[in-house]
Design a protein around this motif. Structure first.
Motif, mmCIF file in Angstrom:
data_model
loop_
_atom_site.group_PDB
_atom_site.id
_atom_site.type_symbol
_atom_site.label_atom_id
_atom_site.label_comp_id
_atom_site.label_asym_id
_atom_site.label_seq_id
_atom_site.Cartn_x
_atom_site.Cartn_y
_atom_site.Cartn_z
ATOM 1 N N UNK A 1 68.639 25.332 74.077
ATOM 2 C CA UNK A 1 69.584 26.326 74.273
ATOM 3 C C UNK A 1 69.985 26.706 74.926
ATOM 4 N N UNK A 2 68.597 27.516 75.482
ATOM 5 C CA UNK A 2 68.904 28.537 76.802
ATOM 6 C C UNK A 2 69.295 27.954 77.464
ATOM 7 N N UNK A 3 68.374 26.848 78.634
ATOM 8 C CA UNK A 3 68.685 26.385 79.289
ATOM 9 C C UNK A 3 70.428 26.255 79.356
ATOM 10 N N UNK A 4 70.913 25.086 78.370
ATOM 11 C CA UNK A 4 72.185 24.951 79.004
ATOM 12 C C UNK A 4 73.421 26.329 78.147
ATOM 13 N N UNK A 5 72.998 26.322 77.508
ATOM 14 C CA UNK A 5 73.579 28.335 77.779
ATOM 15 C C UNK A 5 73.410 29.527 78.804
ATOM 16 N N UNK A 6 72.773 29.238 80.032
ATOM 17 C CA UNK A 6 72.677 29.965 81.112
ATOM 18 C C UNK A 6 73.445 28.557 82.247
ATOM 19 N N UNK A 7 73.530 27.119 81.767
ATOM 20 C CA UNK A 7 74.138 26.765 82.747
ATOM 21 C C UNK A 7 75.660 26.080 82.268
ATOM 22 N N UNK A 8 76.174 26.696 81.546
ATOM 23 C CA UNK A 8 77.761 26.838 80.738
ATOM 24 C C UNK A 8 78.177 28.394 81.257
ATOM 25 N N UNK A 9 77.300 29.639 81.749
ATOM 26 C CA UNK A 9 77.092 30.071 82.152
ATOM 27 C C UNK A 9 78.169 31.780 80.920
ATOM 28 N N UNK A 10 77.235 31.002 79.249
ATOM 29 C CA UNK A 10 77.056 31.911 78.540
ATOM 30 C C UNK A 10 75.737 32.377 78.484
ATOM 31 N N UNK A 11 74.995 32.903 79.404
ATOM 32 C CA UNK A 11 73.954 33.399 78.773
ATOM 33 C C UNK A 11 73.893 33.636 80.576
ATOM 34 N N UNK A 12 73.492 35.195 81.526
ATOM 35 C CA UNK A 12 72.455 35.496 82.157
ATOM 36 C C UNK A 12 71.209 35.126 82.667
ATOM 37 N N UNK A 13 70.935 34.647 83.027
ATOM 38 C CA UNK A 13 69.176 35.071 83.908
ATOM 39 C C UNK A 13 68.455 35.829 84.466
ATOM 40 N N UNK A 14 67.408 36.028 83.604
ATOM 41 C CA UNK A 14 66.679 37.760 84.340
ATOM 42 C C UNK A 14 66.483 37.189 86.087
ATOM 43 N N UNK A 15 65.763 36.362 85.896
ATOM 44 C CA UNK A 15 65.652 36.311 87.193
ATOM 45 C C UNK A 15 65.762 34.148 87.453
ATOM 46 N N UNK A 16 65.386 34.319 89.340
ATOM 47 C CA UNK A 16 65.751 32.798 89.690
ATOM 48 C C UNK A 16 67.615 32.794 89.997
ATOM 49 N N UNK A 17 67.551 31.224 90.093
ATOM 50 C CA UNK A 17 68.702 31.273 90.218
ATOM 51 C C UNK A 17 69.384 29.837 90.251
ATOM 52 N N UNK A 18 70.623 29.420 90.145
ATOM 53 C CA UNK A 18 70.962 27.824 89.552
ATOM 54 C C UNK A 18 72.678 27.745 90.068
ATOM 55 N N UNK A 19 72.785 26.349 90.587
ATOM 56 C CA UNK A 19 74.134 27.014 90.864
ATOM 57 C C UNK A 19 74.604 24.959 90.452
ATOM 58 N N UNK A 20 76.096 25.025 90.418
ATOM 59 C CA UNK A 20 76.365 23.879 89.730
ATOM 60 C C UNK A 20 77.648 23.322 91.112
ATOM 61 N N UNK A 21 77.806 22.271 91.180
ATOM 62 C CA UNK A 21 78.310 21.541 92.801
ATOM 63 C C UNK A 21 78.678 22.687 93.732
ATOM 64 N N UNK A 22 77.730 23.277 93.947
ATOM 65 C CA UNK A 22 77.175 24.536 94.739
ATOM 66 C C UNK A 22 77.788 25.574 94.840
ATOM 67 N N UNK A 23 78.406 26.000 94.121
ATOM 68 C CA UNK A 23 78.727 26.941 93.295
ATOM 69 C C UNK A 23 77.655 28.120 91.981
ATOM 70 N N UNK A 24 77.865 29.707 92.534
ATOM 71 C CA UNK A 24 77.690 29.881 91.467
ATOM 72 C C UNK A 24 78.579 30.756 90.398
ATOM 73 N N UNK A 25 77.095 31.582 89.710
ATOM 74 C CA UNK A 25 79.094 32.099 88.575
ATOM 75 C C UNK A 25 79.327 32.906 89.630
ATOM 76 N N UNK A 26 78.643 33.642 89.618
ATOM 77 C CA UNK A 26 78.248 35.346 90.236
ATOM 78 C C UNK A 26 79.495 35.453 91.244
ATOM 79 N N UNK A 27 79.612 34.045 91.927
ATOM 80 C CA UNK A 27 80.723 34.234 93.010
ATOM 81 C C UNK A 27 81.684 33.635 93.052
#
Length: 232
Positions: free
Chosen positions: A28-54
């Motif tokens: 659930x933590x992982x899915x919440x991060x990938x959906x943009x509901x929870x912000x990771x405290x470290x590390x990064x990820x992208x979906x289709x080459x995009x990040x939630x921050x940008x």
């Protein structure tokens, strides 16, 4: 619930990717991060080459989320619910009407289109819940236990609908405790426990790579053990 700890995960376009693990493993933590509901405290990820921050707005347009809990208005009809959720994704006019009718028809619910959700069985609600999350044809779909608590007929209809979406280009990330279903449905699987990935691969590779395993359940038990995971 475990926090995620020191792992790398790549999900390729077009996969049906299963995230499996005991209660509290970190799914659930992982899915919440990938959906943009929870912000990771470290590390990064992208979906289709995009990040939630940008690219938050762009990502919200290309992802779909179907939670385990029903995200429906019980006093509205199925058609009213779907029209509302479709409009939230920017659909309108005849395109929205046709999409609602097509989806209801495929999942055997068209004759109940103007019945209130509160009168629906659990399997019917589960199917409407799914349609509400995919009307906008998402490129990436997150599913949390999409067939929990439904009859065999509803489960088969949901799986067939998801396979159709995948064939039409939607990448699916799926969590479930139904290991036999995951074995048949998923193209690739990651098994999580204690916030870490214990194994990743195709179902057949995971089975063949685990001594004595005849199915995915055997692999799951071999990796995560038999201890109960009750939590309060």
């Amino acid at each position: 619930m475990y926090s995620l700890n020191d792992f790398t995960l790549a999900i390729n376009e077009g996969q049906i990717f299963g995230l499996l693990g005991p209660n509290g493993a970190g799914k659930t933590t992982l899915i919440s991060m990938l959906c943009g509901l929870v912000k990771p405290t470290s590390g990064s990820f992208s979906i289709a080459g995009m990040t939630y921050s940008d690219h938050e707005d762009e990502l919200k347009k290309i992802i779909g989320v179907v939670p385990q809990e029903y995200a429906l208005y019980p006093t509205l009809t199925a058609r009213e619910n779907l029209t509302y959720f479709g409009s939230m994704y920017g659909l309108k006019g005849n395109d929205l009407k046709e999409k609602v009718i097509e989806s209801l028809d495929f999942l055997g619910l068209l004759k109940f289109a103007d019945k209130r959700i509160e009168t629906f069985s659990g399997g019917m609600k589960r199917r409407i819940n799914l349609i509400a999350g995919v009307l906008h044809n998402p490129k990436v779909l997150f599913l949390d236990e999409p067939t929990v608590g439904v009859d065999v007929q509803s489960k088969n209809a949901i799986i067939d609908y998801l396979k159709k979406l995948n064939k039409n280009g939607t990448t699916i990330i799926y969590t479930s405790h139904h290991l036999a279903e995951a074995q048949e449905f998923c193209t690739d699987i990651a098994i999580l426990d204690q916030g870490k990935i214990y194994a990743q691969g195709t179902p057949i590779d995971l089975i063949n790579g685990t001594l004595g395993a005849k199915n995915l359940e055997d692999v799951f038990i071999a990796l995560t053990g038999n201890d109960l995971r009750d939590d309060i």
